[in-house]
Design a protein around this motif. Structure first.
Motif: not given
Length: 617
Positions: A467-496
């Motif tokens: 996710r970090d590398d996609i958001l940073a477009q590392t090594s031209a892995c993409c030209d832009a990124a649309i993050d899904t994290y906030a729409a998905w994650v638990s409101p009480s705990r990160d990463g789950v």
């Protein structure tokens, strides 16, 4: 406003690979279209002649000239997806062909017949790219219309047919079977007649058969220059978690299709999802023989040839990554994920790639030890209870003697210990024993392999490093990124994932069941609007909603009456709490990975529609 001024006014409406608003350019247009994949279908006596009626919806502009494609292969789903090795024979030894006896599209009640190289019929051979219909021009199709695609085909009894579509009956789709063509053609006069019962099985489940139909679909018309997406996706995007009855009225399944087709921000984005459940970047658009995954690429090359070297899309959206996990991040990111990006940039020089980072994966089990005195078992969790509470139902598995295993209501003793009553057995129990909280709480979840949060530069946090590398477009892995994290994650705990206690719930307004023996298949709830078909429901005793009484799957909803896919005899008192499962796989496997309808809606509505502006080059 004409196409040129519209494109200037809206920065989204600018198509790469050709001029914006080109009326003579075939573009992907149809909702609902699906790549061939899944389980092969074998023709049975009396139904070896088949007619499928698939309903697709059109974009927010007029269309008039169409071409449709029939494939002579399908892709695997699962471990080696998307290899195009689901065939009627064996790889390298083609099996039976399939005869398309006729094909029509029906718009506003009028049938228009398609042709194949000037003929009304075509034979599609196994392990070939298949066949295209000829160019078909009809009177203008209004924006956001329905187009029915009627395909009549047959094989000999016992021969096989490649899988594509599960029929969405609630949208007017049908599948009919007969022993001859004439009997099927008669359905043109009764297009809403019930499907043939022998073919119409397993509705709304993974067991529902998939029938042949047009996969790639392109059209010319008053394209306004808006972005058109070629989407590479796996089961998170192409909906292993939804099958047919959950589709919206434009045929969309899964969060990615729903988000792309939502009429918000700059409007609906026409798209073609080229992936399927299980797809991995390292296998896509490469291989040959028993690992071939290039036929779909070659079919797109055929469209480009129709277009005089213009693509039928303007942007690539890349949702892959969920299945690219490897024990080392170098392999995960460079060997697996980026390999597809490299092939795409070589195939479509100058293409804009917009990536969606994958969702996280967690497990809902923790290891325990078990002892007992008489019929009271004592469980110890070294990592702590992590939210387990007295009165809650958990599932115990892996213990010997097996009497310890099963679903039990627990009593918490201290920070690491709980007890439950069981039939009794020798003490201590042996085996690799786990306790599953059944997805109730976010704090109980454990980060899956390569999914440890936060991203810390180690192999263990590979999914979040991606996710970090996609958001940073590392090594031209993409030209832009649309993050899904906030729409998905638990409101009480990160990463789950959210636990069920963090999602909407409702209650029964009337008792269901009478004596624990007589079966029923309907319940009445206070608010059924939070559910839709194919959602797994967990029903808990009220008012605290911790002890599980029943688990069911929604077949249909009418007002606040929910009909199950199956039957139950469990007595459910009025006031029982009805909770939607966030994810497929709470019990087997015990990983959270595929979102259920409650989470699909949460994700598709949680990503801002303005993010579609990133599709613009």
């Amino acid at each position: 406003m004409n196409a040129i001024s519209l494109a200037l006014a809206n920065p989204l409406l600018n198509g790469a690979g050709g001029s914006a608003g080109d009326p003579d350019r075939y573009m992907f247009f149809a909702t609902r279209n699906r790549m061939p994949s899944g389980g092969i279908v074998t023709a049975a006596s009396g139904t070896n002649y088949v007619c499928t009626k698939i309903v697709v919806n059109t974009p927010q502009y007029k269309m008039r000239t169409f071409r449709f494609h029939l494939s002579g292969f399908a892709s695997t789903e699962g471990g080696n997806s998307p290899q195009e090795t689901v065939v009627t024979g064996t790889i390298g030894a083609p099996g039976n062909s399939v005869v398309a006896d006729a094909m029509f599209i029906r718009v506003a009640g009028i049938f228009y017949q398609c042709s194949f190289a000037g003929s009304t019929t075509v034979t599609v051979a196994d392990q070939t790219n298949g066949a295209w219909t000829d160019e078909l021009t009809i009177p203008d199709v209004a924006p956001e219309s329905e187009i029915e695609i009627w395909l009549f085909y047959h094989t000999a009894v016992g021969e096989k047919v490649w899988p594509v579509y599960r029929i969405q009956k609630h949208r007017g789709e049908r599948v009919w079977g007969a022993g001859d063509l004439a009997s099927l053609v008669a359905f043109k006069d009764s297009p809403l007649a019930d499907s043939t019962a022998a073919l119409d099985t397993g509705y709304g489940t993974q067991a529902q058969p998939q029938y042949w139909g047009a996969d790639f679909m392109v059209a010319k018309g008053d394209w306004d220059g808006r972005s058109v997406a070629l989407a590479f996706c796996d089961s998170i995007g192409e909906a292993r978690q939804e099958y047919s009855s959950a589709a919206d009225m434009r045929g969309n399944l899964g969060w990615l299709r729903r988000w792309l087709d939502r009429d918000g921000g700059p409007g609906r984005i026409p798209h073609c999802l080229i992936g399927m459940p299980g797809a991995g970047s390292v296998r896509e658009y490469t291989g040959s023989g028993s690992s071939i995954a290039t036929r779909r690429r070659d079919i797109i090359r055929e469209i480009i040839a129709f277009n005089g070297n213009k693509w039928p899309f303007t942007v690539i959206t890349n949702q892959m990554g969920q299945n690219d996990t490897a024990s080392t991040y170098t392999q995960f990111f460079t060997t697996n994920y980026r390999s597809l990006v490299t092939r795409l940039r070589a195939e479509y020089a100058g293409v804009r790639i917009v990536a969606f980072p994958p969702l996280g994966r967690t497990t809902v089990t923790r290891n325990i030890t078990l002892t007992s005195v008489g019929t009271v078992a004592t469980a110890t969790i070294a990592s702590g209870l992590n939210g387990l509470a007295t009165g809650q139902t958990v599932s115990i598995s892996g213990a010997t003697p097996t009497a310890y295993n099963g679903s039990y209501v627990i009593a918490v003793v201290d920070a690491n210990t709980f007890t439950y009553n069981f039939a009794g057995g020798t003490s201590p129990a042996s085996g690799t024993i786990t306790c599953n909280d059944l997805g109730l709480r976010a704090e109980y979840q454990v980060y899956g392999a390569n999914n440890s949060w936060p991203s810390d530069g180690t192999d263990a946090s590979g999914k979040w490093r991606l996710r970090d590398d996609i958001l940073a477009q590392t090594s031209a892995c993409c030209d832009a990124a649309i993050d899904t994290y906030a729409a998905w994650v638990s409101p009480s705990r990160d990463g789950v994932w959210p636990g069920m206690l963090e999602l909407a719930s409702t209650t029964l307004t009337a008792q269901a069941g009478t004596d624990g023996v007589t079966t029923y298949n309907q319940i009445v709830v206070a608010d059924a609007s939070i559910f839709r078909p194919e959602q797994t429901l967990h029903i808990y005793s009220g008012p605290d909603g911790l002890a599980r009484l029943s688990t069911q799957v929604v077949a249909s909803i009418a007002g606040n009456v929910i009909t199950y896919q199956g039957l139950s005899a469990v007595v459910l008192p009025a006031g029982s709490v009805v909770r939607p499962a966030p994810c497929v796989g709470e019990l087997s496997p015990v990983s959270f990975i595929h979102p259920q309808p409650i989470m699909i809606d949460r994700i598709s509505s949680g990503i801002a529609q303005s993010e579609k502006l990133k599709f613009n080059s």
